[in-house]
Design a protein around this motif. Structure first.
Motif, PDB file in Angstrom:
ATOM      1  N   MET A   5       8.899 -33.591  51.369  1.00 39.04           N
ATOM      2  CA  MET A   5       8.500 -32.372  52.080  1.00 39.04           C
ATOM      3  C   MET A   5       7.380 -32.692  53.037  1.00 39.04           C
ATOM      4  SD  MET A   5       8.702 -29.259  49.502  1.00 39.04           S
ATOM      5  CE  MET A   5       9.194 -28.189  50.783  1.00 39.04           C
ATOM      6  N   GLY A  24      -1.018 -23.574  34.249  1.00 45.03           N
ATOM      7  CA  GLY A  24       0.406 -23.463  34.541  1.00 45.03           C
ATOM      8  C   GLY A  24       1.003 -22.280  33.812  1.00 45.03           C
ATOM      9  N   THR A  25       2.299 -22.288  33.705  1.00 43.56           N
ATOM     10  CA  THR A  25       3.020 -21.197  33.073  1.00 43.56           C
ATOM     11  C   THR A  25       3.313 -21.553  31.622  1.00 43.56           C
ATOM     12  OG1 THR A  25       4.066 -20.804  35.194  1.00 43.56           O
ATOM     13  CG2 THR A  25       5.044 -19.709  33.303  1.00 43.56           C
ATOM     14  N   THR A  48       5.228 -20.020  27.869  1.00 37.15           N
ATOM     15  CA  THR A  48       6.063 -18.996  27.244  1.00 37.15           C
ATOM     16  C   THR A  48       5.404 -18.606  25.929  1.00 37.15           C
ATOM     17  OG1 THR A  48       8.041 -20.001  28.190  1.00 37.15           O
ATOM     18  CG2 THR A  48       8.370 -18.491  26.379  1.00 37.15           C
ATOM     19  N   ARG A  86       6.577 -14.805  29.897  1.00 36.86           N
ATOM     20  CA  ARG A  86       5.852 -15.906  30.541  1.00 36.86           C
ATOM     21  C   ARG A  86       4.492 -15.442  30.984  1.00 36.86           C
ATOM     22  NH1 ARG A  86      10.094 -15.528  33.750  1.00 36.86           N
ATOM     23  NH2 ARG A  86      11.763 -16.956  33.237  1.00 36.86           N
ATOM     24  N   THR A  99       0.582 -16.929  32.807  1.00 37.43           N
ATOM     25  CA  THR A  99      -0.129 -18.037  33.451  1.00 37.43           C
ATOM     26  C   THR A  99      -1.396 -18.290  32.648  1.00 37.43           C
ATOM     27  OG1 THR A  99       0.655 -17.237  35.570  1.00 37.43           O
ATOM     28  CG2 THR A  99      -1.119 -18.839  35.609  1.00 37.43           C
ATOM     29  N   VAL A 133       5.391 -24.643  30.010  1.00 41.61           N
ATOM     30  CA  VAL A 133       6.601 -24.713  30.822  1.00 41.61           C
ATOM     31  C   VAL A 133       6.320 -25.677  31.959  1.00 41.61           C
ATOM     32  CG1 VAL A 133       8.018 -23.439  32.455  1.00 41.61           C
ATOM     33  CG2 VAL A 133       7.309 -22.355  30.343  1.00 41.61           C
ATOM     34  N   GLY A 134       7.224 -26.578  32.202  1.00 42.93           N
ATOM     35  CA  GLY A 134       6.996 -27.481  33.314  1.00 42.93           C
ATOM     36  C   GLY A 134       7.946 -28.639  33.198  1.00 42.93           C
ATOM     37  N   TYR A 135       7.694 -29.651  33.955  1.00 42.51           N
ATOM     38  CA  TYR A 135       8.572 -30.810  33.910  1.00 42.51           C
ATOM     39  C   TYR A 135       8.592 -31.425  32.522  1.00 42.51           C
ATOM     40  CZ  TYR A 135      10.067 -31.287  38.645  1.00 42.51           C
ATOM     41  OH  TYR A 135      10.675 -31.105  39.847  1.00 42.51           O
ATOM     42  N   MET A 162      17.914 -19.969  21.265  1.00 38.02           N
ATOM     43  CA  MET A 162      17.446 -20.523  22.530  1.00 38.02           C
ATOM     44  C   MET A 162      17.708 -22.017  22.547  1.00 38.02           C
ATOM     45  SD  MET A 162      16.055 -20.393  25.303  1.00 38.02           S
ATOM     46  CE  MET A 162      16.127 -18.675  24.936  1.00 38.02           C
ATOM     47  N   TRP A 206      18.465 -18.149  31.193  1.00 38.71           N
ATOM     48  CA  TRP A 206      17.295 -18.123  30.323  1.00 38.71           C
ATOM     49  C   TRP A 206      16.339 -19.262  30.661  1.00 38.71           C
ATOM     50  CZ3 TRP A 206      16.528 -14.815  26.007  1.00 38.71           C
ATOM     51  CH2 TRP A 206      17.596 -13.971  25.722  1.00 38.71           C
ATOM     52  N   PRO A 207      15.788 -19.313  31.845  1.00 41.71           N
ATOM     53  CA  PRO A 207      14.838 -20.404  32.094  1.00 41.71           C
ATOM     54  C   PRO A 207      13.597 -20.201  31.250  1.00 41.71           C
ATOM     55  CG  PRO A 207      14.819 -18.839  33.908  1.00 41.71           C
ATOM     56  CD  PRO A 207      15.899 -18.397  32.975  1.00 41.71           C
ATOM     57  N   ASP A 208      13.027 -21.243  30.727  1.00 36.39           N
ATOM     58  CA  ASP A 208      11.799 -21.202  29.919  1.00 36.39           C
ATOM     59  C   ASP A 208      11.949 -20.330  28.685  1.00 36.39           C
ATOM     60  OD1 ASP A 208      10.294 -20.211  32.999  1.00 36.39           O
ATOM     61  OD2 ASP A 208      10.981 -22.197  32.436  1.00 36.39           O
ATOM     62  N   GLU A 231      10.783 -22.034  51.849  1.00 39.01           N
ATOM     63  CA  GLU A 231      10.847 -22.780  50.599  1.00 39.01           C
ATOM     64  C   GLU A 231       9.442 -23.288  50.310  1.00 39.01           C
ATOM     65  OE1 GLU A 231      13.922 -25.659  50.591  1.00 39.01           O
ATOM     66  OE2 GLU A 231      13.324 -26.441  48.644  1.00 39.01           O
ATOM     67  N   PRO A 247       6.672 -24.994  47.594  1.00 42.60           N
ATOM     68  CA  PRO A 247       6.484 -25.670  46.305  1.00 42.60           C
ATOM     69  C   PRO A 247       5.558 -24.850  45.416  1.00 42.60           C
ATOM     70  CG  PRO A 247       5.706 -27.037  48.134  1.00 42.60           C
ATOM     71  CD  PRO A 247       6.024 -25.706  48.700  1.00 42.60           C
ATOM     72  N   HIS A 299       1.779 -24.830  45.637  1.00 43.67           N
ATOM     73  CA  HIS A 299       1.089 -24.193  46.751  1.00 43.67           C
ATOM     74  C   HIS A 299       1.002 -22.684  46.576  1.00 43.67           C
ATOM     75  CE1 HIS A 299       0.676 -27.809  49.243  1.00 43.67           C
ATOM     76  NE2 HIS A 299       1.675 -28.195  48.484  1.00 43.67           N
ATOM     77  N   PRO A 301       1.649 -21.349  39.083  1.00 45.71           N
ATOM     78  CA  PRO A 301       2.684 -21.274  38.053  1.00 45.71           C
ATOM     79  C   PRO A 301       3.413 -22.606  37.975  1.00 45.71           C
ATOM     80  CG  PRO A 301       3.461 -20.232  40.063  1.00 45.71           C
ATOM     81  CD  PRO A 301       2.056 -20.653  40.320  1.00 45.71           C
ATOM     82  N   THR A 302       3.908 -22.960  36.808  1.00 52.74           N
ATOM     83  CA  THR A 302       4.715 -24.169  36.703  1.00 52.74           C
ATOM     84  C   THR A 302       6.181 -23.813  36.524  1.00 52.74           C
ATOM     85  OG1 THR A 302       4.063 -24.197  34.387  1.00 52.74           O
ATOM     86  CG2 THR A 302       2.966 -25.747  35.841  1.00 52.74           C
ATOM     87  N   SER A 303       6.473 -22.529  36.607  1.00 52.16           N
ATOM     88  CA  SER A 303       7.860 -22.117  36.482  1.00 52.16           C
ATOM     89  C   SER A 303       8.227 -21.282  37.692  1.00 52.16           C
ATOM     90  CB  SER A 303       8.024 -21.276  35.220  1.00 52.16           C
ATOM     91  OG  SER A 303       9.254 -20.604  35.265  1.00 52.16           O
ATOM     92  N   ALA A 335      10.575 -19.270  37.973  1.00 51.24           N
ATOM     93  CA  ALA A 335      11.016 -17.926  37.575  1.00 51.24           C
ATOM     94  C   ALA A 335       9.843 -16.984  37.356  1.00 51.24           C
ATOM     95  CB  ALA A 335      11.863 -18.018  36.302  1.00 51.24           C
ATOM     96  N   ALA A 336       8.606 -17.476  37.401  1.00 51.71           N
ATOM     97  CA  ALA A 336       7.453 -16.588  37.272  1.00 51.71           C
ATOM     98  C   ALA A 336       7.229 -15.807  38.566  1.00 51.71           C
ATOM     99  CB  ALA A 336       6.203 -17.396  36.918  1.00 51.71           C
ATOM    100  N   GLY A 373      15.226 -25.905  37.668  1.00 49.15           N
ATOM    101  CA  GLY A 373      14.681 -27.253  37.654  1.00 49.15           C
ATOM    102  C   GLY A 373      13.995 -27.653  38.934  1.00 49.15           C
ATOM    103  N   SER A 374      14.042 -26.794  39.942  1.00 53.82           N
ATOM    104  CA  SER A 374      13.421 -27.186  41.205  1.00 53.82           C
ATOM    105  C   SER A 374      11.950 -26.828  41.195  1.00 53.82           C
ATOM    106  CB  SER A 374      14.121 -26.465  42.353  1.00 53.82           C
ATOM    107  OG  SER A 374      13.383 -26.618  43.529  1.00 53.82           O
ATOM    108  N   PRO A 375      11.110 -27.681  41.756  1.00 54.30           N
ATOM    109  CA  PRO A 375       9.690 -27.345  41.821  1.00 54.30           C
ATOM    110  C   PRO A 375       9.352 -26.449  43.006  1.00 54.30           C
ATOM    111  CG  PRO A 375      10.038 -29.495  42.756  1.00 54.30           C
ATOM    112  CD  PRO A 375      11.381 -29.033  42.295  1.00 54.30           C
ATOM    113  N   THR A 376      10.367 -25.940  43.706  1.00 53.70           N
ATOM    114  CA  THR A 376      10.088 -25.039  44.823  1.00 53.70           C
ATOM    115  C   THR A 376      10.788 -23.714  44.566  1.00 53.70           C
ATOM    116  OG1 THR A 376      12.046 -25.625  46.076  1.00 53.70           O
ATOM    117  CG2 THR A 376      10.103 -26.964  46.460  1.00 53.70           C
TER     118      THR A 376
END
Lengths: 606, 334
Positions: A51, A419-420, A422, A477, A479, A512-514, A562, B54-56, B253, B255, B258, B267-269, B271-272, B308-311
């Motif tokens: 990016m 971060g986020t 759950t 969720r 933060t 939640v994260g990678y 889940m 159902w993410p997260d 788009e 990330p 940012h 947020p790290t999700s 979907a938040a 799964g995308s960080p953006t």
């Protein structure tokens, strides 16, 4: 299959063995030789996204994994002309079909770990010599191209124990109450008191001869043998009750006398009270903090009864030293898994208990970032209106949300990587009625611990639970921490709407994260395996009544609340495991070790 | 994600899961890809199956399979909100109705599995041909200056709510480029069919007209017969929903690193971040000079989350319909 007696490196493809030039004949009449020229072992292809940033030079590059690689080599099939077709057929028939894989094992030399590639697709192309030569030559050369999974595996799978970290309390009994000879009782009644033991419980009472009865008694129960505590187990836990009438002020104080009595060092000191007044089926549980040990222990209280009674009776059933003030049940433990290799590996996490069933199993995996993260929110400063101790609760306590109650936990904001998260709660339904309503968690964050709330957030989820039913409920969720600060605080309050509210026994914030994943499933079997998905097999949840994965069957989809694909990344992955019916369940992890080109170890542990 | 009552992992895994959350409607489109050569999966089995994302561990979208394409493996899904297009707004006798409570009750009995959650009201205009239950709710929302829809986190409860007044997320636009489409009109001439006479009339809005005036005509005849007051109320309600005088039209788009909350935590999700939330873009110098303000608050019209995308991909309200007049007509046309 021919035993490889040829020297030099070799390659196994399914059950065929290829050698270098000069290889010996195989049983189908040909020799299979890998040409030294033109061989290229593929390495993984990184999948990246780039990016471009507007405000600074350069672009940010994120790696989203690795893709398949391709290995190419030239195979010479050598033998009598009429056998060459059979040689080609032998190789071709081993190629993987649709949805199949084969192992391509490269052995550089004996004793050196072999590199295993999982082949997904293979092609062979004949290198044509010419019309006349085709009838004269004793060899045919093929270019073999194999597309395989990105990384090489070790030859064997390794099993590592997933050991719990620091949260299992060490508890030792100080007195089993098999004999009352250590104890003496005094209560201000003039006649001789009785001290007996029965069924592991110490019973002490005054004997009464006069007609004078009172509604309040000051009593002391003294143990003459000294107690050794340690810095590792500094908490002294007592469970006692006072009988003879209805007690209006259950409570206990503790004295200690340095041993031996009568020496210049002998002095009474009040031991530091940590928590008390919490009832466990009518018994009061009191915790004191005394790391230095106790000489002559004296328990005492001034007990008030609702009416006048003749004699006070005191019973003590538990005297323990412990490393934790909470009656930890061992049902929810943070474990770390040391994973060898350099790449994330699909593998199976096994959770097992010796008897009975696992119950609801909640597993959260995250890379161990070395920041001490643990999802548990109820291990520290918890304030609640009606807590009761409960050995079957993951946190050790049940926090009743009746009649107008809630439970608040206050935590250091710095323990959460921003971060986020759950939020998940473990609840038990009301004692007699079923509950249908909403469970709400509100999160307030401050910039400085104890300072004003700067950020607040609320999540809620509908909850239906029958009387005494147990449930894991995902609240939503949030933060965390709400304020970016190294010294901030986070306060989370759980409450419920309506009537006949449930009790909360566990509260967690799962990152939640990678590479973080949360799964919730339930079983009545004692063993469960959670296998990560890989290229050829989907994620599996298997259960069994014995500890052998070969004798396990798939858990039905209806029992999975889940699912998640757990990621296991070297060098270390944290796995937080909660099993509602199985305290201190054992866990281990089995997987192949993944490397980029050549394994450093073969996984057998030798 | 869940397909019917099976999790996708039981079927070999789904790829490229994408879903949208909207300010208007709550849940938008979704899609995912199944391996096209899944012999084990009868493609006919997919038809009509309930789909849940159902993410997260949190339910964030639900609906059903709409169009499975066996050649590409792409399966398109529509949300339960969009399924409301298939239920006409009728009362129990079969006559068309403008009363929202009646229409929802009837749609529920025909199979639209939503909970009314107290949403009620009567939509202006006379009942001519019936519109769909979903369109009736959208008209009610426009009329009241609110947004209506179905959000996954609230279960099957409908929402009818005003826009938030405070931003949930903050984004520095040094990082993203907003393509500006210019100023919106500040007055409208609404053409409507009068309730009593049936003749075409014009209602100017607002009253008095601003000066200088930039007026756009708007066709309200699709709402049926209206009184003078009703026409004004309709235009006023719709105007309330378009927040910024200046609007941008490109999908951004961004990330996750940012985007921050009010106190600096990202947020790290993906979907938040949801449609309907307010975002504050802080503008760079060029943006400030062209817009005259240091930041731009806007409601997220559509947020697209790719698993799964960080953006996360953001579009503001009004991004699709380029002008206010078009958005009003887009509602009336259903």
């Amino acid at each position: 299959m021919v035993q490889p007696t040829d020297v030099g490196p070799s390659m196994e493809f399914d059950d065929l063995v290829f050698h270098g030039p000069g290889a010996s004949m195989q049983e189908f009449g040909c020799a299979l030789e890998v040409s030294d020229d033109g061989i290229e072992f593929g390495s993984s292809e990184a999948v990246t996204s780039v990016m471009r940033r507007m405000w600074a030079d350069g672009s940010s590059v994120s790696q989203d994994g690795a893709d398949n690689a391709e290995t190419v080599f030239f195979l010479r099939i050598r033998g009598p002309l009429h056998e060459l077709g059979g040689g080609e057929a032998a190789v071709r028939s081993r190629f993987p079909g649709q949805h199949e894989t084969r192992r391509l094992v490269f052995r550089p030399a004996p004793g050196v770990p072999a590199a295993v590639r999982i082949v997904l697709r293979a092609e062979m192309k004949l290198q044509w010599d010419g019309f006349v030569e085709a009838g004269l030559m004793d060899r045919r050369v093929y270019k073999i191209t194999m597309v395989h999974a990105p990384f090489v595996q070790s030859e064997f799978e390794a099993t590592v124990a997933a050991l719990p970290v620091g949260e299992v309390p060490t508890v030792e009994s100080v007195d089993e109450f098999s004999s009352g000879s250590d104890w003496s009782f005094s209560s201000g009644r003039p006649s001789t008191p009785l001290v007996t033991v029965a069924g592991g419980v110490l019973k002490a009472q005054a004997t009464h001869t006069g007609s004078n009865i009172r509604s309040q008694y000051s009593w002391n129960l003294t143990r003459s043998t000294s107690i050794t505590m340690s810095a590792a187990t500094p908490y002294l836990i007592v469970e006692h009750r006072v009988l003879g009438g209805t007690v209006t002020n259950p409570g206990l104080r503790l004295f200690g006398m340095d041993w031996p009595a009568g020496t210049p060092m002998d002095r009474a000191r009040m031991l530091r009270w940590v928590s008390g007044g919490l009832t466990v089926d009518g018994w009061t549980r009191t915790v004191f903090y005394t790391p230095k040990g106790v000489g002559r222990l004296t328990l005492g209280a001034t007990t008030a009864f609702s009416t006048e009674v003749a004699v006070p009776k005191v019973e003590v059933r538990l005297l323990q030293r412990s490393s934790s003030p909470a009656p930890h049940s061992g049902r929810a433990l943070l474990r770390t898994i040391d994973i060898d290799g350099t790449e994330r590996t699909p593998g199976a996490l096994h959770i097992g208990t010796r008897t009975g069933s696992l119950g609801t199993v909640m597993v959260h995996t995250s890379p161990d970032a070395g920041d001490g993260y643990s999802p548990d929110l109820l291990g520290g400063d918890v304030a609640a209106t009606s807590p009761t101790a409960g050995a079957d609760s993951p946190s050790g306590w049940w926090y009743d949300l009746n009649p107008a109650g809630n439970v608040t936990t206050r935590l250091d904001g710095a323990r959460f990587t921003p971060g986020t998260y759950t939020l998940v709660a473990w609840v038990q339904g009301h004692a007699t009625e079923s509950y249908s309503g909403t469970l709400v968690a509100s999160v307030a964050s401050s910039g400085r611990m104890g300072g004003p709330t700067l950020s607040s957030e609320s999540v809620s989820a509908p909850l239906t639970v029958p009387a005494l039913g147990l449930r894991a409920i995902v609240l939503g969720r949030v933060t965390l921490p709400g304020v970016r600060s190294k010294v901030g605080g986070v306060s989370i309050t759980v409450s419920a709407s309506g009537t006949n509210r449930p009790k909360v026994g566990g509260l967690w914030a799962f990152r939640v994260g990678y590479d973080c994943a949360l799964s919730i499933q339930a079983t009545d079997q004692p063993h469960m395996w959670l296998s990560a998905a890989n290229l050829t097999t989907p994620r599996e949840v298997l259960v069994s009544d014995v500890g052998d994965r070969a004798q396990a069957w798939a858990l039905g989809a209806a029992s999975i609340q889940m699912p998640a694909s757990h990621v296991f990344r070297p060098p270390r992955t944290s796995a937080y495991v909660f099993a509602s019916n199985a305290p201190n369940a054992a866990a281990d992890f089995t997987s192949p070790l993944l490397w980029q080109n050549f394994p450093a170890r073969d996984g057998s542990g030798s | 994600m869940k397909i019917g009552d099976l999790w996708d992992h039981d079927l070999g895994g789904a790829d490229n899961t994408v879903f949208e959350t909207l300010a208007d409607g709550g849940m938008g489109d979704a899609s995912f890809t199944l391996a096209a050569d899944s012999d084990a999966l009868a493609w006919g089995w997919l038809k009509g199956k309930t789909i849940e994302f159902w993410p997260d561990g949190v339910l964030s979208w639900y609906g059903r399979v709409h169009e499975p394409d066996r050649e590409t493996g792409l399966v398109r899904c529509i949300s339960r909100w969009q399924m409301g297009d298939g239920f006409p707004a009728l009362d129990e006798t079969g006559a068309s109705t403008r009363d929202v409570t009646t229409a929802i009750t009837q749609a529920q009995s025909l199979g639209w599995a939503v909970s009314r959650n107290g949403v009620s009201g009567t939509v202006l205009g006379d009942p001519g041909d019936p519109v769909s239950a979903k369109a009736l709710l959208e008209m009610l929302a426009t009329q009241e200056g609110k947004r209506v829809g179905l959000a996954a986190e609230a279960g099957s409860n409908l929402f009818l709510r005003s826009d938030p007044t405070e931003p949930t997320w903050f984004i520095a636009t040094d990082d993203v480029r907003l393509s500006e489409i210019g100023e919106a009109p500040n007055a409208f001439a609404g053409r409507y069919r009068d309730a009593t006479t049936g003749l075409l009339e014009t209602r100017y809005w607002p009253s008095p007209l601003p000066s200088p005036v930039e007026m756009d005509p708007v066709d309200l005849t699709k709402f049926g017969r209206l009184t003078f007051a009703e026409a004004g109320a309709l235009i006023a309600g719709a105007a309330e929903l378009s927040l910024a005088d200046v609007r941008w039209s490109n999908a951004l788009e961004v990330p996750l690193t940012h985007i921050t909350n009010a106190n600096g935590v990202s947020p790290t999700s993906a979907a938040a971040v949801k449609g309907g939330q307010m975002v504050r873009f802080s503008l760079d110098v060029a943006g400030q000079q062209s817009l005259g303000v240091p930041y731009l608050d806007t409601i997220l019209g559509k947020v697209t989350v790719a698993d799964g995308s960080p953006t996360v991909t953001l579009e503001p309200v009004g991004a699709v319909a380029k002008t206010f007049a078009e958005s009003l007509e887009a509602v009336a046309a259903r």
